[in-house]
Scaffold this motif. Structure first.
Motif, PDB file in Angstrom:
ATOM      1  N   LEU A 108       0.826  -1.209   0.000  1.00 28.56           N
ATOM      2  CA  LEU A 108       0.000   0.000   0.000  1.00 28.56           C
ATOM      3  C   LEU A 108       0.859   1.258   0.000  1.00 28.56           C
ATOM      4  O   LEU A 108       0.605   2.194  -0.762  1.00 28.56           O
ATOM      5  CB  LEU A 108      -0.939   0.000   1.216  1.00 28.56           C
TER       6      LEU A 108
ATOM      7  N   PRO B  13      -2.658  -0.195  -5.569  1.00 29.82           N
ATOM      8  CA  PRO B  13      -4.051   0.081  -5.167  1.00 29.82           C
ATOM      9  C   PRO B  13      -4.629  -1.015  -4.262  1.00 29.82           C
ATOM     10  O   PRO B  13      -4.449  -2.206  -4.533  1.00 29.82           O
ATOM     11  CB  PRO B  13      -4.808   0.127  -6.500  1.00 29.82           C
ATOM     12  N   HIS B  14      -5.308  -0.610  -3.211  1.00 29.25           N
ATOM     13  CA  HIS B  14      -5.834  -1.563  -2.225  1.00 29.25           C
ATOM     14  C   HIS B  14      -6.807  -2.568  -2.834  1.00 29.25           C
ATOM     15  O   HIS B  14      -6.879  -3.716  -2.395  1.00 29.25           O
ATOM     16  CB  HIS B  14      -6.494  -0.827  -1.049  1.00 29.25           C
ATOM     17  N   GLN B  15      -7.537  -2.175  -3.866  1.00 28.58           N
ATOM     18  CA  GLN B  15      -8.521  -3.092  -4.453  1.00 28.58           C
ATOM     19  C   GLN B  15      -7.874  -4.205  -5.286  1.00 28.58           C
ATOM     20  O   GLN B  15      -8.562  -5.126  -5.711  1.00 28.58           O
ATOM     21  CB  GLN B  15      -9.573  -2.331  -5.276  1.00 28.58           C
ATOM     22  N   THR B  16      -6.561  -4.143  -5.481  1.00 24.78           N
ATOM     23  CA  THR B  16      -5.865  -5.197  -6.231  1.00 24.78           C
ATOM     24  C   THR B  16      -5.129  -6.167  -5.309  1.00 24.78           C
ATOM     25  O   THR B  16      -4.510  -7.112  -5.782  1.00 24.78           O
ATOM     26  CB  THR B  16      -4.851  -4.586  -7.227  1.00 24.78           C
TER      27      THR B  16
ATOM     28  N   PHE C 144      -5.173  -8.924  -2.268  1.00 28.58           N
ATOM     29  CA  PHE C 144      -6.035  -9.907  -1.620  1.00 28.58           C
ATOM     30  C   PHE C 144      -5.173 -10.692  -0.636  1.00 28.58           C
ATOM     31  O   PHE C 144      -4.189 -11.308  -1.030  1.00 28.58           O
ATOM     32  CB  PHE C 144      -6.669 -10.825  -2.665  1.00 28.58           C
TER      33      PHE C 144
ATOM     34  N   LYS D 292     -11.901  -9.461 -15.988  1.00 28.70           N
ATOM     35  CA  LYS D 292     -11.293  -9.040 -14.718  1.00 28.70           C
ATOM     36  C   LYS D 292     -12.242  -9.219 -13.547  1.00 28.70           C
ATOM     37  O   LYS D 292     -11.836  -9.570 -12.444  1.00 28.70           O
ATOM     38  CB  LYS D 292     -10.832  -7.581 -14.803  1.00 28.70           C
ATOM     39  N   ARG D 293     -13.529  -8.989 -13.772  1.00 25.77           N
ATOM     40  CA  ARG D 293     -14.529  -9.114 -12.705  1.00 25.77           C
ATOM     41  C   ARG D 293     -14.564 -10.544 -12.167  1.00 25.77           C
ATOM     42  O   ARG D 293     -14.674 -10.780 -10.977  1.00 25.77           O
ATOM     43  CB  ARG D 293     -15.914  -8.674 -13.229  1.00 25.77           C
TER      44      ARG D 293
ATOM     45  N   VAL E  73     -11.575 -10.986  -9.842  1.00 26.29           N
ATOM     46  CA  VAL E  73     -11.800 -10.281  -8.579  1.00 26.29           C
ATOM     47  C   VAL E  73     -12.810 -11.041  -7.724  1.00 26.29           C
ATOM     48  O   VAL E  73     -12.625 -11.193  -6.509  1.00 26.29           O
ATOM     49  CB  VAL E  73     -12.246  -8.824  -8.837  1.00 26.29           C
ATOM     50  N   ASN E  74     -13.868 -11.548  -8.340  1.00 26.22           N
ATOM     51  CA  ASN E  74     -14.875 -12.323  -7.602  1.00 26.22           C
ATOM     52  C   ASN E  74     -14.266 -13.581  -6.981  1.00 26.22           C
ATOM     53  O   ASN E  74     -14.563 -13.930  -5.833  1.00 26.22           O
ATOM     54  CB  ASN E  74     -16.057 -12.691  -8.492  1.00 26.22           C
TER      55      ASN E  74
ATOM     56  N   ASN F 176     -12.045 -12.420  -4.053  1.00 30.19           N
ATOM     57  CA  ASN F 176     -12.880 -11.964  -2.931  1.00 30.19           C
ATOM     58  C   ASN F 176     -13.546 -13.142  -2.224  1.00 30.19           C
ATOM     59  O   ASN F 176     -13.633 -13.171  -0.995  1.00 30.19           O
ATOM     60  CB  ASN F 176     -13.936 -10.959  -3.400  1.00 30.19           C
TER      61      ASN F 176
END
Length: 182
Positions: free
Chosen positions: A6, A11-14, A16, A150-151, A154-155, A158
């Motif tokens: 970080l 980016p934090h959303q990348t 996991f 990409k979604r 990410v799913n 997550n």
């Protein structure tokens, strides 16, 4: 490690952290950290060791030596461990077959590597202070990856992070490790 990433601008959303990936066998693969980047998927195995670390890239077990040889402990080769994590990930989505994966094994603690030999391509074995440098080198030296969806990725990540919040899944994973490596 997450804080290092970080602070370096990832980016934090990348990012996991602590993923529990369900395998076809019904067991789980626990992955310390995954970062989805424009050049591919970075898979981290994070270790905390002091002392001397002995091992060869193709050996099943490595050895930690403490107190100038008075105490020795074996541990599973983290190169093999992270390679298996990547294999498990690639089995999850068909599109992963065309996405580059990079294995980054990061050692925290006051340890030094002794006798370590050849490290496979796309695998990086580093002390914690060099981890961000390696990430930046990977991002700078490689072409952008082709992601189909990409979604979907990410799913998947997550969902694996949510699995890591389940005490039942964690207990099942620990029980499986003890059964296989106990």
């Amino acid at each position: 490690m997450v804080l290092y990433l970080l602070k370096s601008g990832i980016p934090h959303q990348t990012i996991f952290h602590d993923l529990y990936l369900k395998k076809q066998s019904g067991n789980y693969s626990q992955i310390d950290l995954v970062v989805a980047t424009k050049v591919g998927i970075l898979v981290f195995e994070v270790k905390k060791y002091n002392g001397w670390i002995f091992g060869f890239a193709n050996q099943t077990y490595w050895t930690q030596v403490l107190a100038y040889g008075k105490h020795k402990y074996r541990f599973y080769n983290p190169i093999f461990q992270n390679k298996k994590h990547i294999q498990d990930l690639k089995k999850q989505l068909p599109q992963f077959q065309n996405v580059p994966f990079y294995s980054i094994i990061v050692f925290f603690g006051n340890c030094s590597f002794r006798n370590l030999d050849y490290v496979p391509d796309s695998t990086f074995l580093v002390k914690s202070h060099r981890a961000i440098k390696v990430v930046k080198e990977i991002l700078e030296r490689n072409e952008p990856a082709t992601y189909v969806n990409k979604r979907e990725i990410v799913n998947l990540f997550n969902s694996a992070v949510l699995n890591g919040e389940s005490q039942e899944i964690k207990a099942k994973h620990i029980q499986n490790i003890k059964r296989n490596f106990g």
